[in-house]
Motif scaffolding. Structure first.
Motif, PDB file in Angstrom:
ATOM      1  N   SER A   1      33.384  33.565  46.021  1.00 39.94           N
ATOM      2  CA  SER A   1      34.092  34.045  44.843  1.00 39.94           C
ATOM      3  C   SER A   1      34.023  33.011  43.736  1.00 39.94           C
ATOM      4  CB  SER A   1      35.560  34.325  45.180  1.00 39.94           C
ATOM      5  OG  SER A   1      36.278  34.690  44.020  1.00 39.94           O
TER       6      SER A   1
ATOM      7  N   CYS B   1      36.348  32.834  41.593  1.00 42.01           N
ATOM      8  CA  CYS B   1      37.760  32.619  41.256  1.00 42.01           C
ATOM      9  C   CYS B   1      38.482  31.964  42.426  1.00 42.01           C
ATOM     10  CB  CYS B   1      38.440  33.933  40.913  1.00 42.01           C
ATOM     11  SG  CYS B   1      37.686  34.832  39.538  1.00 42.01           S
ATOM     12  N   SER B   2      39.424  31.093  42.115  1.00 40.70           N
ATOM     13  CA  SER B   2      40.194  30.429  43.155  1.00 40.70           C
ATOM     14  C   SER B   2      41.627  30.226  42.688  1.00 40.70           C
ATOM     15  CB  SER B   2      39.558  29.078  43.518  1.00 40.70           C
ATOM     16  OG  SER B   2      39.486  28.241  42.376  1.00 40.70           O
TER      17      SER B   2
ATOM     18  N   THR C   1      45.209  31.587  38.471  1.00 40.32           N
ATOM     19  CA  THR C   1      43.898  31.876  39.048  1.00 40.32           C
ATOM     20  C   THR C   1      42.850  31.335  38.088  1.00 40.32           C
ATOM     21  OG1 THR C   1      44.707  33.860  40.161  1.00 40.32           O
ATOM     22  CG2 THR C   1      42.330  33.638  39.892  1.00 40.32           C
ATOM     23  N   HIS C   2      41.930  30.538  38.621  1.00 44.32           N
ATOM     24  CA  HIS C   2      40.917  29.838  37.826  1.00 44.32           C
ATOM     25  C   HIS C   2      39.543  30.376  38.217  1.00 44.32           C
ATOM     26  CE1 HIS C   2      38.749  25.715  37.054  1.00 44.32           C
ATOM     27  NE2 HIS C   2      38.490  26.593  36.101  1.00 44.32           N
ATOM     28  N   CYS C   3      38.847  30.963  37.252  1.00 53.51           N
ATOM     29  CA  CYS C   3      37.517  31.539  37.480  1.00 53.51           C
ATOM     30  C   CYS C   3      36.496  30.777  36.646  1.00 53.51           C
ATOM     31  CB  CYS C   3      37.491  33.011  37.104  1.00 53.51           C
ATOM     32  SG  CYS C   3      38.720  34.036  37.950  1.00 53.51           S
TER      33      CYS C   3
ATOM     34  N   PHE D   1      33.379  38.553  38.072  1.00 52.25           N
ATOM     35  CA  PHE D   1      34.759  38.884  37.718  1.00 52.25           C
ATOM     36  C   PHE D   1      34.767  39.427  36.301  1.00 52.25           C
ATOM     37  CE2 PHE D   1      34.189  34.434  36.536  1.00 52.25           C
ATOM     38  CZ  PHE D   1      34.749  34.354  35.266  1.00 52.25           C
TER      39      PHE D   1
ATOM     40  N   ASN E   1      46.423  34.372  29.487  1.00 54.95           N
ATOM     41  CA  ASN E   1      45.099  33.980  29.944  1.00 54.95           C
ATOM     42  C   ASN E   1      44.310  33.378  28.785  1.00 54.95           C
ATOM     43  OD1 ASN E   1      44.892  36.805  28.934  1.00 54.95           O
ATOM     44  ND2 ASN E   1      42.746  36.677  29.571  1.00 54.95           N
TER      45      ASN E   1
ATOM     46  N   HIS F   1      35.414  28.316  31.674  1.00 53.59           N
ATOM     47  CA  HIS F   1      36.543  28.345  32.598  1.00 53.59           C
ATOM     48  C   HIS F   1      37.563  29.363  32.108  1.00 53.59           C
ATOM     49  CE1 HIS F   1      35.385  24.583  34.760  1.00 53.59           C
ATOM     50  NE2 HIS F   1      34.745  24.369  33.619  1.00 53.59           N
TER      51      HIS F   1
ATOM     52  N   VAL G   1      41.136  31.204  32.874  1.00 53.25           N
ATOM     53  CA  VAL G   1      42.358  31.002  33.654  1.00 53.25           C
ATOM     54  C   VAL G   1      43.370  32.061  33.271  1.00 53.25           C
ATOM     55  CG1 VAL G   1      43.277  29.316  32.005  1.00 53.25           C
ATOM     56  CG2 VAL G   1      44.132  29.340  34.351  1.00 53.25           C
TER      57      VAL G   1
ATOM     58  N   LEU H   1      42.923  40.644  35.480  1.00 55.35           N
ATOM     59  CA  LEU H   1      41.718  40.140  36.128  1.00 55.35           C
ATOM     60  C   LEU H   1      41.225  41.142  37.156  1.00 55.35           C
ATOM     61  CD1 LEU H   1      39.701  37.807  36.992  1.00 55.35           C
ATOM     62  CD2 LEU H   1      41.515  37.063  38.572  1.00 55.35           C
TER      63      LEU H   1
ATOM     64  N   ASN I   1      38.600  40.890  40.309  1.00 58.88           N
ATOM     65  CA  ASN I   1      37.763  40.055  41.152  1.00 58.88           C
ATOM     66  C   ASN I   1      37.291  40.907  42.327  1.00 58.88           C
ATOM     67  OD1 ASN I   1      36.528  38.178  42.784  1.00 58.88           O
ATOM     68  ND2 ASN I   1      38.331  36.884  43.071  1.00 58.88           N
TER      69      ASN I   1
END
Length: 284
Positions: free
Chosen positions: A61, A63-64, A74-76, A115, A213, A224, A226, A260, A262
């Motif tokens: 993924s 995103c984490s 959530t950071h993608c 995403f 966001n 990045h 978020v 978001l 994902n």
């Protein structure tokens, strides 16, 4: 993957911005209240967070989960070596906007999408507030005017790009330096970071809290994205992008409608959307 482009002019934007709901940590929600982007009081109701059926579990993924100053995020990450970025608004002739991420998801192959995230403020009729370019087509003009709401907290800015080159610039700098139309572009505000410093448009830790966001670009050219899973201040969001994501320039995208998709995790937030930013896997 189907092309995410719009070729028809947009309707005239309403002066009233769309209101959306705050989210509880880890639980996407949507609101029944339409108070505008600066109204912090919302009546949240549970959203349908299930993505369209697809078996993508076990895939890596983009995103984490993250936590910053006690707020769950959530950071993608979009990497130009692995991803492309596009802006989307509506399908077909563009007369009807997607309106939410679930509707967008029905027009694409989920396995090709890293995403997608709502990509800027919009009016109550879902028309974008300010500049929007999808697939090289300019759908809305750059807005250098003044007004009320998040969008007009100056300096505001533009997130845009062509090919592997993605940038965030203040609106005035974009207007004075960018001559060629990018493949994608979305205008929002306020700016969060400019050259590694918090923007003058925001305070270090103001009283305003909302689910928010934003997007920032680091020195290596990665984007990045978020999204907070609980109310957060502009300053906290900016500091996360600066201190944790190592972004140098960053732009606030929206509040309360922040959402978001994902496909790998199955997360599908049910907020209203105008512009949407879609990060696709290269070669898919």
């Amino acid at each position: 993957m189907k092309r995410l482009c719009v070729i028809a002019p947009l309707l005239v934007a309403s002066a009233v911005l769309a209101g959306c709901g705050e989210q509880k940590a880890g639980e996407p929600v949507v609101s029944v209240s339409l108070k505008g982007e600066d109204g912090e009081e919302r009546v949240p109701v549970a959203a349908d967070s299930a993505a369209p059926a697809s078996d993508l579990s076990g895939l890596p993924s983009a995103c984490s989960p993250a936590s910053f100053e006690g707020v769950a995020l959530t950071h993608c990450v979009a990497d130009p070596d692995a991803h492309t970025i596009s802006a989307a608004y509506g399908s077909g002739d563009g007369s009807v906007p997607y309106g939410d991420l679930k509707t967008l998801s029905r027009s694409v192959d989920a396995s090709t999408i890293a995403f997608a995230m709502n990509g800027g403020t919009f009016s109550d009729d879902l028309t974008p507030r300010g500049y929007l370019v999808t697939d090289g087509n300019r759908l809305a003009e750059l807005d250098r005017g003044s007004g009320d709401g998040n969008f007009y907290l100056k300096p505001n800015g533009v997130f845009f790009g062509t090919g592997r080159a993605w940038r965030v610039l203040s609106t005035d700098r974009f207007f004075s330096t960018v001559r060629d139309r990018p493949q994608f572009g979305t205008q929002s505000g306020p700016m969060l970071l400019i050259d590694g410093e918090l923007s003058d448009a925001i305070s270090e830790n103001g009283n305003s809290r909302a689910v928010r966001n934003g997007v920032g670009i680091d020195e290596g050219g990665k984007a990045h994205f978020v999204i907070s899973n609980a109310p957060i201040s502009y300053g906290q969001l900016a500091r996360f992008l600066r201190d944790e994501a190592k972004a140098t320039d960053a732009l606030f995208l929206d509040a309360n409608s922040s959402s978001l998709w994902n496909p790998v995790s199955g997360r599908m937030d049910d907020g209203r959307t105008g512009p949407i930013l879609v990060v696709s896997k290269k070669g898919e």
